[in-house]
Design a protein around this motif. Structure first.
Motif, PDB file in Angstrom:
ATOM      1  N   HIS A 113     -21.004   8.497  46.494  1.00 27.57           N
ATOM      2  CA  HIS A 113     -21.986   8.426  47.354  1.00 27.57           C
ATOM      3  C   HIS A 113     -21.836   7.277  48.276  1.00 27.57           C
ATOM      4  N   LEU A 114     -21.631   7.427  49.456  1.00 28.32           N
ATOM      5  CA  LEU A 114     -21.307   6.454  50.506  1.00 28.32           C
ATOM      6  C   LEU A 114     -22.263   6.234  51.440  1.00 28.32           C
ATOM      7  N   SER A 115     -23.004   7.258  52.014  1.00 25.36           N
ATOM      8  CA  SER A 115     -23.925   7.105  53.102  1.00 25.36           C
ATOM      9  C   SER A 115     -25.148   8.126  52.735  1.00 25.36           C
ATOM     10  N   TRP A 116     -26.246   7.567  53.695  1.00 27.78           N
ATOM     11  CA  TRP A 116     -27.538   8.515  53.673  1.00 27.78           C
ATOM     12  C   TRP A 116     -27.047   9.894  54.164  1.00 27.78           C
ATOM     13  N   ALA A 117     -26.067   9.832  54.957  1.00 29.50           N
ATOM     14  CA  ALA A 117     -25.554  11.042  55.844  1.00 29.50           C
ATOM     15  C   ALA A 117     -24.911  12.235  54.961  1.00 29.50           C
ATOM     16  N   ASP A 118     -23.795  11.662  53.640  1.00 27.19           N
ATOM     17  CA  ASP A 118     -23.188  12.464  53.090  1.00 27.19           C
ATOM     18  C   ASP A 118     -23.910  13.529  52.242  1.00 27.19           C
ATOM     19  N   ARG A 158     -21.840   0.173  45.909  1.00 26.10           N
ATOM     20  CA  ARG A 158     -21.797  -1.297  46.262  1.00 26.10           C
ATOM     21  C   ARG A 158     -20.385  -1.925  46.147  1.00 26.10           C
ATOM     22  N   ASP A 159     -19.430  -1.209  45.926  1.00 23.19           N
ATOM     23  CA  ASP A 159     -17.922  -1.574  45.680  1.00 23.19           C
ATOM     24  C   ASP A 159     -17.636  -2.126  46.926  1.00 23.19           C
ATOM     25  N   PRO A 160     -16.811  -3.124  47.033  1.00 21.40           N
ATOM     26  CA  PRO A 160     -16.568  -3.780  48.582  1.00 21.40           C
ATOM     27  C   PRO A 160     -15.690  -2.908  48.988  1.00 21.40           C
ATOM     28  N   GLY A 161     -14.778  -2.286  48.298  1.00 26.85           N
ATOM     29  CA  GLY A 161     -13.900  -1.334  48.926  1.00 26.85           C
ATOM     30  C   GLY A 161     -14.153   0.050  49.162  1.00 26.85           C
ATOM     31  N   TRP A 166     -15.135   2.124  46.722  1.00 27.00           N
ATOM     32  CA  TRP A 166     -14.741   3.165  45.613  1.00 27.00           C
ATOM     33  C   TRP A 166     -16.092   3.332  44.786  1.00 27.00           C
ATOM     34  N   PRO A 167     -15.971   4.290  43.677  1.00 25.44           N
ATOM     35  CA  PRO A 167     -17.044   4.885  43.239  1.00 25.44           C
ATOM     36  C   PRO A 167     -17.254   3.594  41.787  1.00 25.44           C
ATOM     37  N   MET A 168     -18.605   3.493  41.804  1.00 26.85           N
ATOM     38  CA  MET A 168     -18.845   2.459  40.660  1.00 26.85           C
ATOM     39  C   MET A 168     -18.933   3.115  39.357  1.00 26.85           C
ATOM     40  N   VAL A 169     -19.377   2.315  38.485  1.00 24.65           N
ATOM     41  CA  VAL A 169     -19.593   2.869  37.139  1.00 24.65           C
ATOM     42  C   VAL A 169     -20.930   3.736  37.181  1.00 24.65           C
ATOM     43  N   GLY A 170     -20.921   4.778  36.628  1.00 20.62           N
ATOM     44  CA  GLY A 170     -22.017   5.954  37.016  1.00 20.62           C
ATOM     45  C   GLY A 170     -22.981   5.636  35.823  1.00 20.62           C
ATOM     46  N   LYS A 171     -24.271   6.255  36.016  1.00 13.98           N
ATOM     47  CA  LYS A 171     -25.178   6.141  35.262  1.00 13.98           C
ATOM     48  C   LYS A 171     -25.095   7.626  34.419  1.00 13.98           C
ATOM     49  N   THR A 172     -25.680   7.765  33.197  1.00 16.40           N
ATOM     50  CA  THR A 172     -25.466   8.854  32.316  1.00 16.40           C
ATOM     51  C   THR A 172     -25.891  10.053  32.474  1.00 16.40           C
ATOM     52  N   GLY A 173     -26.790  10.347  33.523  1.00 19.44           N
ATOM     53  CA  GLY A 173     -27.636  11.493  33.650  1.00 19.44           C
ATOM     54  C   GLY A 173     -26.833  12.787  33.560  1.00 19.44           C
ATOM     55  N   ALA A 174     -25.921  12.813  34.562  1.00 18.64           N
ATOM     56  CA  ALA A 174     -24.941  13.787  34.833  1.00 18.64           C
ATOM     57  C   ALA A 174     -24.166  14.164  33.520  1.00 18.64           C
TER      58      ALA A 174
END
Length: 236
Positions: free
Chosen positions: A49-54, A129-132, A134-142
């Motif tokens: 998830h990068l943007s409200w547009a994606d 919120r990763d400065p680069g 990249w994907p962050m640590v995910g939440k466990t719902g999926a």
């Protein structure tokens, strides 16, 4: 006629007539691996998830590859006049963040999977919120949903939406025209968790596998090496 995996013809026609022309106008396409999206049956599409547009751009991608995307959306959107009717009509699932009501969204997602829907799931829960970026640590719902339903998890990475609409901004940067890159990976192998109780540790391990699969696809898209350890906003 019942359409359990798609909205009514009215709402589908409405959404397609808005999203497809808008997407074509705003971005060029670099779509890879669409053949890996199962055309039938319940499936979890796990994406960065990068943007409200994606969500809009990914919805176009999934629709063109034969699936109607059922999106988990902020519950507040369902209370906005007309928009609330639209997101309900489009089969979106409301999510109350930071609330016990979040369990209801997973329950409804499980029912939709049982109907054969494709659930577009953002395991990070919010834009990275990763400065680069990249994907962050995910939440466990999926991971919980996958383990309890048995539905396959398809990792999807994308890049470019953040150039069109950077996180936190409300006005898109239309010029120059951006390219929306998408890469679909093979189903995440969660077989080692079969038969195990969905306890916290197990769910975190399965979630890490899902996020790693998304990151592999994103590294390929970007032509860069991902960080060895994903960004953890909780740890920070």
């Amino acid at each position: 006629m019942s359409r359990p995996t798609r909205p009514s013809r009215f709402w589908e026609t409405f959404a397609v007539s808005v999203v497809k022309p808008l997407s074509r106008l705003l971005v060029k396409r670099d779509w890879r691996g669409g053949e890996r999206i199962p055309r039938t049956g319940g499936v979890i599409i796990a994406a960065n998830h990068l943007s409200w547009a994606d969500p809009v751009l990914l919805s176009h991608f999934l629709f063109n590859n034969g699936r109607w995307p059922v999106i988990l959306a902020k519950a507040g959107l369902f209370r906005v006049p007309f928009l609330g009717r639209a997101v309900r009509g489009l089969l979106a699932i409301p999510v109350e963040r930071g609330s016990d009501e979040a369990a209801r969204s997973l329950s409804l997602s499980a029912r939709r999977l049982g109907d054969g829907c494709a659930i577009l799931f953002y395991p990070e829960g919010t834009c990275t919120r990763d400065p680069g970026l990249w994907p962050m640590v995910g939440k466990t719902g999926a991971a919980r949903l996958a383990m309890e339903s048995g539905a396959p998890v398809i990792p999807v990475a994308h890049w470019g939406a953040q150039e069109l609409l950077p996180y936190g901004e409300k006005r898109p940067r239309v010029f120059p025209r951006k390219t929306f890159h998408v890469s679909v990976g093979p189903p995440v192998d969660l077989s080692k968790y079969a038969g195990r109780a969905p306890q916290a540790g197990v769910l975190r391990e399965a979630t890490a596998d899902i996020m790693a699969a998304i990151t592999v696809q994103l590294a390929e898209l970007r032509g860069e090496k991902a960080p060895a350890t994903p960004y953890d906003p909780a740890g920070r």
